[in-house]
Scaffold this active site. Structure first.
Site, PDB file in Angstrom:
ATOM      1  N   ARG A 147     -28.503 -50.669  44.652  1.00  0.00           N
ATOM      2  CA  ARG A 147     -27.337 -51.529  44.371  1.00  0.00           C
ATOM      3  C   ARG A 147     -26.340 -51.581  45.517  1.00  0.00           C
ATOM      4  NH1 ARG A 147     -28.103 -49.331  38.718  1.00  0.00           N
ATOM      5  NH2 ARG A 147     -27.006 -47.603  39.639  1.00  0.00           N
ATOM      6  N   GLU A 191     -31.176 -34.919  38.618  1.00  0.00           N
ATOM      7  CA  GLU A 191     -31.030 -34.092  37.427  1.00  0.00           C
ATOM      8  C   GLU A 191     -32.336 -33.375  37.087  1.00  0.00           C
ATOM      9  OE1 GLU A 191     -29.362 -34.489  32.868  1.00  0.00           O
ATOM     10  OE2 GLU A 191     -29.312 -36.218  34.188  1.00  0.00           O
TER      11      GLU A 191
END
Length: 180
Positions: free
Chosen positions: A67, A104
């Site tokens: 993005r 994560e």
């Protein structure tokens, strides 16, 4: 910062609770991208900040996959600069340098072409959102491998509770919008 432009940008960020997993409040920039006036305002605001902070002392904008690619070229054009791409591993042809960072649940890698920048060139890193700071920190490490100088990192949105800017250490950071 032009308050009316900032409000226009803020109005186009929507929230989705429990996406992609329960407990996460996802900040969606899609409505901003759909609205030319809001998108233009976001680019103008970021460019205005960079002009006032750095004057003409920026050589390139570096857009982060993926993005950051939406904001990087437009911001570079607004400032009259070129844009270089920092991509996920395996997406760039030719010789590259890479940096890994923690996710994560695992690791990821970013790459940049070895000839993207010359030593000493001044670069601003841009992405849509700063969360934990892992991606932006890896991008700074990559640019350091090319001996470029990261003068600042910027994003449209910052999730302040995740303390991503702390991971950037001494690299200045700026965001248009901050959310807890």
């Amino acid at each position: 910062m032009a308050e009316s432009e900032l409000q226009l940008v803020a109005q186009r960020i929507r929230s989705f609770p429990d996406f992609p997993i329960p407990g996460v409040l996802f900040r969606d920039i899609s409505p901003l991208l759909k609205d030319p006036a809001s998108f233009r305002a976001s680019i103008r605001l970021l460019a205005s900040h960079l002009k006032s902070t750095h004057g003409g002392k920026i050589d390139y904008i570096a857009g982060l996959d993926s993005r950051g690619f939406l904001f990087g070229p437009s911001l570079a054009q607004e400032l009259g600069l070129g844009c270089v791409l920092i991509r996920k591993r395996g997406k760039l042809p030719g010789p590259t340098v890479s940096a890994s960072y923690a996710l994560e649940y695992g690791k990821a890698e970013l790459e940049i072409q070895k000839d993207a920048l010359e030593p000493g060139q001044k670069v601003v890193v841009v992405d849509d959102l700063l969360a934990t700071g892992g991606t932006m920190c890896a991008a700074c490490e990559l640019l350091g491998q090319l001996q470029a100088e990261v003068v600042e990192c910027v994003s449209l949105v910052e999730l302040t509770s995740l303390k991503g800017r702390e991971k950037l250490g001494s690299v200045p950071f700026f965001s248009l919008l901050q959310y807890e």
